[in-house]
Motif scaffolding. Structure first.
Motif, PDB file in Angstrom:
ATOM      1  N   LYS A 305      89.193 -18.344   9.709  1.00  0.00           N
ATOM      2  CA  LYS A 305      88.175 -18.372  10.814  1.00  0.00           C
ATOM      3  C   LYS A 305      87.273 -19.644  10.800  1.00  0.00           C
ATOM      4  CE  LYS A 305      86.730 -13.463  10.996  1.00  0.00           C
ATOM      5  NZ  LYS A 305      85.893 -12.554  10.690  1.00  0.00           N
ATOM      6  N   ASN A 306      86.759 -20.017  11.640  1.00  0.00           N
ATOM      7  CA  ASN A 306      86.014 -21.135  12.020  1.00  0.00           C
ATOM      8  C   ASN A 306      85.014 -20.796  13.093  1.00  0.00           C
ATOM      9  OD1 ASN A 306      86.568 -22.821  14.630  1.00  0.00           O
ATOM     10  ND2 ASN A 306      88.382 -21.676  14.067  1.00  0.00           N
ATOM     11  N   ASP A 307      83.775 -21.804  13.301  1.00  0.00           N
ATOM     12  CA  ASP A 307      82.844 -21.602  14.002  1.00  0.00           C
ATOM     13  C   ASP A 307      82.937 -22.406  15.469  1.00  0.00           C
ATOM     14  OD1 ASP A 307      81.388 -19.858  12.264  1.00  0.00           O
ATOM     15  OD2 ASP A 307      80.586 -21.636  11.183  1.00  0.00           O
ATOM     16  N   ASP A 308      84.010 -22.854  15.623  1.00  0.00           N
ATOM     17  CA  ASP A 308      84.271 -23.683  16.758  1.00  0.00           C
ATOM     18  C   ASP A 308      85.363 -22.923  17.652  1.00  0.00           C
ATOM     19  OD1 ASP A 308      84.944 -25.469  18.690  1.00  0.00           O
ATOM     20  OD2 ASP A 308      84.958 -27.304  17.431  1.00  0.00           O
ATOM     21  N   PRO A 309      84.810 -22.673  19.034  1.00  0.00           N
ATOM     22  CA  PRO A 309      85.514 -21.792  19.924  1.00  0.00           C
ATOM     23  C   PRO A 309      86.768 -22.652  20.365  1.00  0.00           C
ATOM     24  CG  PRO A 309      83.270 -22.485  20.928  1.00  0.00           C
ATOM     25  CD  PRO A 309      83.341 -22.745  19.482  1.00  0.00           C
ATOM     26  N   THR A 312      89.299 -22.273  17.652  1.00  0.00           N
ATOM     27  CA  THR A 312      89.791 -20.645  17.843  1.00  0.00           C
ATOM     28  C   THR A 312      90.729 -20.628  18.809  1.00  0.00           C
ATOM     29  OG1 THR A 312      87.862 -19.954  16.641  1.00  0.00           O
ATOM     30  CG2 THR A 312      89.222 -18.423  17.969  1.00  0.00           C
TER      31      THR A 312
END
Length: 411
Positions: A305-309, A312
C-alpha cells in the motif's frame, strides 16, 4: 518570438513528452538474476513500460532465501517497493493481516481471475478473508530431475528413465570423471531436493499426511525412513559438486560435468539460454520418473500500500498486465514455468513444458509446501535438511527423528 522564447517553448514541450512517456516509476523487487530468469522478467518490464509507466528493476541476488527478508523488512520498515515477487502460499500472510498490502479484488473481479486461473488454488493462496491481495504469474514445480545426454554418453551408459536407474549409473559417471548429482550450496537447494525425493519415493498420500495433516507418527514411520535413506544416497551422489548457485549447478548438467540435477522447472530457462534442446541435449523426468506429478507452487506479485493514487493506478495496471494472455505466454516461455491461465495457446512450448502441461491437464497435481506450511515450519525443515546435507556424521535415522519432532509442532 525571439530565440530564447523558442528555446523555452521547445524545452517545455520535450519535458512534457518525457513526463507523459513515464507517468509513474514503479520499483519492482524480485530474485530473478540468472540468465534465463533475467530474460523472462524483461518481458514484464517491456509490457509495463509500453503503458507509459517505468519499471524500476529491484533485483536482489541470492535467491528467495536472501531476498524475502530484505523485502519484508522494507515493507515493515516503511520503505515499501511498488511491487514485489513472493512465492504462492503463506509468505505474505502477516503483511496482509497487518493491512500493508493493496487489495486487488476489484481488478480480479473485473478480469474474471477466478474463471481463468488454473488451478484455482493459486488464487486461493492470494485470498485472505475473501479479498485478493496478489496476482499469480506462473506455476513452478520442484518435481523434476534434469539429465545431461553428454554426461551419460561419456560414461557409456543410457540416459536413465527413473531414479533407480539414475542411482545405478553413478559408478559409471564417477569413473568417467563426472559428478552424478549437481547440487549448489545454497540451503534451499538441498531442502528442495528433499521435497522432491519425499514425493517420488514416499508418494503423495504420505506427503499429504505429513505436510497437510501434520501427522508426526507418519513422519517417524517406516515409509518415511525409505525417503530419508534415498535422501542420504543423494547426499553421497553430490560429492564433488562444489558450486554455490543453483544455475551454476544447472550449468554442470549443460556442460556434461554432472549427470543430473534435482531442480524446479525454472532450470529450463538456463537450458534455453545455452541453446540446448529438450530431448536432444537433455532429458527431464517429472517426479524423478517414479511418480509423475507436479506441485503447483510458483510466483505471485504483491503490491504494498501507498498514499499516492498514481502509484496505486500503476500497481493495478501492472497486475492486470502480468495475468494478460500475451504476457503470460511471453513470460512463461522464457521462464520455463507453466502459465496460470488455462485459456492460452502454449503449442510452441518445448518437450519438457509439454510434459508439465499434460500432467497439469490430467489433474496430477499437488500443493506446494509453502501453501500448507507456515514460514516458520518451512524454515525449520530447511535448516534441518541443510544440516543433514552438510554433516555426513548425521544419519538418515537421526535426521528423520528431528524431522518428526518439527512436524509434531508444525502450524
Amino acid at each position: 518570438m525571439n530565440s530564447l522564447k523558442k528555446l523555452l517553448v521547445a524545452t517545455t514541450a520535450i519535458c512534457s513528452v518525457t513526463a507523459g512517456a513515464f507517468a509513474t516509476d514503479l520499483e519492482v523487487t524480485h530474485w530473478w538474476t540468472s540468465g534465463g530468469e533475467a530474460a523472462a522478467v524483461a518481458e514484464f518490464a517491456k509490457a509495463f513500460n509500453a503503458t507509459g509507466n517505468n519499471w524500476v528493476d529491484g533485483a536482489i541476488a541470492g535467491g528467495g532465501g536472501v531476498a524475502r527478508p530484505v523485502i519484508i523488512s522494507r515493507i515493515l520498515g516503511g520503505d515499501p517497493m511498488g511491487a514485489t515477487q513472493l512465492n504462492h502460499g503463506r509468505q505474505a500472510e502477516e503483511l496482509v493481516e497487518a493491512g500493508l498490502m493493496l487489495d486487488l479484488t476489484d481488478i480480479a473481479t473485473e478480469g474474471g481471475w477466478r474463471d481463468i486461473v488454473n488451478p484455482t488454488g493459486l488464487l486461493d493462496s492470494c485470498t485472505v478473508d475473501g479479498k485478493i491481495y496478489c496476482v499469480p504469474v506462473n506455476i513452478h514445480s520442484w518435481q523434476w530431475i534434469w539429465l545431461s545426454h553428454k554426461a551419460f554418453a561419456d560414461a557409456g551408459v543410457d540416459v536413465p528413465s527413473n531414479w533407480d536407474e539414475f542411482t545405478a549409473s553413478a559408478d559409471a559417471l564417477v569413473a568417467a570423471g563426472k559428478t552424478p548429482l549437481a547440487m549448489g550450496q545454497q540451503s534451499w537447494q538441498s531442502s528442495g531436493a528433499f521435497g522432491v525425493i519425499n514425493v517420488a519415493i514416499g508418494g503423495l498420500d504420505l506427503w499429504t499426511k505429513i505436510n497437510v495433516n501434520k501427522d508426526a507418527e507418519a513422519a517417524a514411520g517406516p515409509e518415511m525412513a525409505k525417503v530419508f535413506e534415498a535422501y542420504g544416497a543423494a547426499r553421497v551422489l553430490s560429492e564433488g559438486s562444489n558450486v554455490q548457485d543453483w544455475n551454476q549447478a544447472t550449468n554442470m548438467v549443460i556442460t556434461g560435468e554432472a549427470g543430473g540435477q534435482i531442480m524446479g522447472d525454472w532450470a529450463q530457462g538456463e537450458f534455453q539460454v545455452a541453446g540446448q534442446t529438450a530431448g536432444v541435449d537433455y532429458t527431464c523426468l517429472p517426479g524423478l520418473g517414479v511418480n509423475e506429478i507436479i506441485s503447483t507452487g510458483g510466483d505471485a506479485f504483491y503490491f504494498p500500500k501507498n498514499d499516492d493514487p498514481e502509484v496505486t493506478a500503476a500497481q493495478k495496471e501492472l497486475a492486470k498486465l502480468m495475468i494478460s494472455k500475451p504476457v503470460q505466454v511471453a513470460f512463461n516461455l522464457k521462464k520455463g514455468s507453466l502459465p496460470v491461465r488455462g485459456d492460452i495457446d502454449m503449442s510452441t512450448a518445448n518437450d519438457c513444458m509439454q510434459k508439465g502441461l499434460e500432467i497439469l491437464a490430467a489433474g496430477n497435481i499437488m500443493p506446494d509446501g509453502n501453501q500448507v506450511l507456515s514460514a516458520d515450519t518451512s524454515g525449520q525443515i530447511e535448516d534441518l535438511m541443510v544440516e543433514f546435507w552438510n554433516d555426513t556424521s548425521m544419519t538418515p535415522a537421526e535426521a528423520q527423528a528431528a524431522y518428526a519432532a518439527i512436524i509434531a509442532e508444525a502450524d
